[in-house]
Design a protein around this motif. Structure first.
Motif, PDB file in Angstrom:
ATOM      1  N   LEU A 152      24.841 -23.970   9.390  1.00 34.81           N
ATOM      2  CA  LEU A 152      23.636 -23.877   8.569  1.00 34.81           C
ATOM      3  C   LEU A 152      24.002 -23.264   7.229  1.00 34.81           C
ATOM      4  N   GLY A 153      23.342 -23.718   6.186  1.00 40.68           N
ATOM      5  CA  GLY A 153      23.627 -23.204   4.854  1.00 40.68           C
ATOM      6  C   GLY A 153      22.427 -22.490   4.263  1.00 40.68           C
ATOM      7  N   GLN A 208      25.738 -27.958  -7.474  1.00 38.84           N
ATOM      8  CA  GLN A 208      27.168 -27.794  -7.200  1.00 38.84           C
ATOM      9  C   GLN A 208      27.406 -27.057  -5.885  1.00 38.84           C
ATOM     10  N   LYS A 209      26.599 -26.044  -5.622  1.00 41.96           N
ATOM     11  CA  LYS A 209      26.762 -25.272  -4.394  1.00 41.96           C
ATOM     12  C   LYS A 209      26.329 -26.085  -3.169  1.00 41.96           C
ATOM     13  N   LEU A 210      25.324 -26.941  -3.330  1.00 43.29           N
ATOM     14  CA  LEU A 210      24.933 -27.826  -2.239  1.00 43.29           C
ATOM     15  C   LEU A 210      26.058 -28.813  -1.926  1.00 43.29           C
ATOM     16  N   GLN A 211      26.671 -29.331  -2.945  1.00 46.62           N
ATOM     17  CA  GLN A 211      27.805 -30.240  -2.752  1.00 46.62           C
ATOM     18  C   GLN A 211      28.961 -29.541  -2.042  1.00 46.62           C
ATOM     19  N   ALA A 212      29.163 -28.255  -2.356  1.00 47.40           N
ATOM     20  CA  ALA A 212      30.216 -27.479  -1.682  1.00 47.40           C
ATOM     21  C   ALA A 212      29.890 -27.307  -0.197  1.00 47.40           C
ATOM     22  N   LEU A 213      28.630 -27.057   0.112  1.00 44.94           N
ATOM     23  CA  LEU A 213      28.217 -26.933   1.510  1.00 44.94           C
ATOM     24  C   LEU A 213      28.395 -28.258   2.247  1.00 44.94           C
ATOM     25  N   TYR A 214      28.047 -29.339   1.577  1.00 44.06           N
ATOM     26  CA  TYR A 214      28.190 -30.666   2.171  1.00 44.06           C
ATOM     27  C   TYR A 214      29.654 -30.953   2.517  1.00 44.06           C
ATOM     28  N   ALA A 215      30.548 -30.547   1.622  1.00 43.73           N
ATOM     29  CA  ALA A 215      31.983 -30.757   1.855  1.00 43.73           C
ATOM     30  C   ALA A 215      32.479 -29.963   3.064  1.00 43.73           C
ATOM     31  N   ASP A 265      18.673 -36.107  -0.771  1.00 48.17           N
ATOM     32  CA  ASP A 265      18.059 -37.384  -0.381  1.00 48.17           C
ATOM     33  C   ASP A 265      19.111 -38.474  -0.191  1.00 48.17           C
ATOM     34  N   GLN A 266      20.097 -38.485  -1.060  1.00 46.32           N
ATOM     35  CA  GLN A 266      21.127 -39.524  -1.011  1.00 46.32           C
ATOM     36  C   GLN A 266      22.086 -39.333   0.160  1.00 46.32           C
ATOM     37  N   ASN A 267      22.279 -38.086   0.581  1.00 46.26           N
ATOM     38  CA  ASN A 267      23.313 -37.793   1.572  1.00 46.26           C
ATOM     39  C   ASN A 267      22.769 -37.243   2.888  1.00 46.26           C
ATOM     40  N   LYS A 268      21.468 -37.356   3.090  1.00 45.96           N
ATOM     41  CA  LYS A 268      20.837 -36.940   4.351  1.00 45.96           C
ATOM     42  C   LYS A 268      21.135 -35.478   4.676  1.00 45.96           C
ATOM     43  N   ILE A 269      20.734 -34.605   3.760  1.00 52.46           N
ATOM     44  CA  ILE A 269      20.849 -33.165   3.970  1.00 52.46           C
ATOM     45  C   ILE A 269      19.430 -32.600   4.056  1.00 52.46           C
ATOM     46  N   ILE A 270      19.137 -31.901   5.130  1.00 55.95           N
ATOM     47  CA  ILE A 270      17.817 -31.285   5.266  1.00 55.95           C
ATOM     48  C   ILE A 270      17.751 -30.053   4.374  1.00 55.95           C
TER      49      ILE A 270
END
Length: 420
Positions: A38-39, A93-100, A123-128
């Motif tokens: 979880l982030g 940017q921080k959301l992208q880091a969490l996604y990675a 929305d594009q990457n299915k992140i709640i």
């Protein structure tokens, strides 16, 4: 034959000792076999940092409880926290880091400003995304990946409209941050004016960028002052939409203004119970007899009382908003994952919507019901003010707004403060 039997016995003892060793090292519980990530995207630096630190501690409290409750199922929960700096670009940017790192369910940025930067990528990457404090009506969109555990600005403005009606206000001025939060409240205030019968006589927005607002906010105050100089009186009120750093500048400018320093002030939830605003502009809020709104948790429920005690022990502070909301976000997402046995975002999202429709989860903020846009359908609002006590400005609870009945219930102290 005896020798063979002895070897068998020794072998059995070795197995037993191995099992005992495993039980001792794991405390008798099954070792975790599945990790749920979880982030949390929080403005730990910037104009919302005092609130963000409460949210962070509440989120970690939820993680601690989840790990204690579901260790016997072989589940372990991990929390990854990133600082958004209250900047939508940094938040992205921080959301992208969490996604990675494999995180697909995130406590979104506290504000609509942050959430608006995070939302397209989510929305594009299915992140709640699940926000504890974003309220902009501009982000109330069905079938997206942003959810909010608080009511939208439309619901908050209804509470403000009830305050204005109770005060007998006919002329209203508005100063606001020019961002999704401020724009959303401005839009809803226009609608509320038509419904309640008051008039927006002056409006001024300022750029909330830290490099700009120290000059822009006072200019906005001066603009309003010039336009309402003949209107300030019992039937006039100034609505303020700000956060901590910029709000301090706004309040200081109001206190120094010969016109608006005499006006009744109305606050919004972005200011609620801020220690920074109390320190920097508490005297101005007290003189203006400010009445503000805050999405809140009812303090009388067993769930809230239990949360309150645990939060105080762990965090050493009062669990003001957004602490209860942040706790419920992480706890609700974690319980969904534990219930369905996966953190697959499609499955978690489907269950989140199901629980939101049915009111399955009940936590510190009560039963969580979500509307068709994924926003809180049953918000509670506390009304707050600032009074002078022992020569110092102090926050007080003025009352509660019942959204369903469109009525205000005052506290004994609040009634005297409101009307006195």
């Amino acid at each position: 034959m005896a020798s063979k039997t002895l070897y068998i016995i020794i072998g059995v003892l070795v197995v037993i000792l191995a099992i005992v060793g495993i039980l001792l090292t794991t405390g008798g519980q099954q070792r975790p076999t599945q990790v749920f990530k979880l982030g949390a995207l929080l403005p730990l630096t910037g104009g919302f940092s005092s609130y963000a630190k409460l949210a962070q501690c509440a989120s970690q409290l939820a993680i601690d409880e989840l790990n204690a409750e579901y260790a016997n199922k072989g589940y372990r929960f991990e929390l990854y926290v990133e600082d958004t700096q209250l900047d939508p670009n940094v938040a992205l940017q921080k959301l992208q880091a969490l996604y990675a790192r494999g995180v697909r369910a995130v406590h979104a940025g506290l504000t609509s400003r942050e959430a608006s930067g995070e939302k397209p990528f989510a929305d594009q990457n299915k992140i709640i995304l699940f926000s504890a404090w974003s309220t902009s009506s501009l982000l109330a969109i069905p079938n997206d990946w942003l959810y909010r555990i608080v009511g939208t600005d439309a619901k908050q403005i209804r509470a403000i409209g009830a305050i204005l009606k109770e005060l007998g206000v006919k002329n209203v001025a508005l100063i606001y941050r020019k961002d999704p939060y401020g724009e959303g409240l401005y839009l809803e205030l226009q609608k509320e004016a038509a419904k309640r019968g008051f008039k927006l006589v002056s409006v001024a927005a300022y750029d909330p960028d830290p490099k700009v607002f120290p000059q822009a906010a006072p200019e906005a105050v001066r603009k309003i002052s010039t336009e309402v100089k003949d209107l300030v009186g019992p039937d006039f009120a100034l609505v303020i939409v700000s956060f901590e750093d910029d709000g301090s500048v706004v309040l200081k400018a109001i206190g120094q203004d010969p016109v608006l320093s005499k006006a009744r002030l109305i606050g919004t939830e972005g200011m609620a119970f801020s220690p920074i605003l109390l320190q920097e502009g508490g005297d101005v809020m007290a003189k203006g007899k400010i009445v503000g709104t805050a999405n809140w948790a009812l303090p009388t429920t067993p769930e809230y009382k239990q949360f309150y005690q645990k939060f105080k022990e762990k965090c050493g502070a009062e669990p003001i908003t957004p602490a209860p909301q942040s706790y419920d976000i992480i706890k609700m997402l974690g319980e969904i994952m534990a219930t369905i046995g996966t953190d697959d975002p499609d499955k978690v999202r489907a269950t989140l919507e199901q629980w939101g429709r049915q009111g399955t989860y009940k936590g510190a903020t009560g039963v969580v019901l979500l509307d068709e846009n994924g926003d809180r359908a049953n918000p509670n609002f506390l009304l707050w003010g600032v009074a002078m006590k022992d020569g110092k400005p102090t926050y007080i609870e003025v009352g509660y707004y019942n959204y369903d009945k469109d009525t205000i219930e005052f506290t004994p102290e609040g009634k005297q403060y409101f009307y006195g």
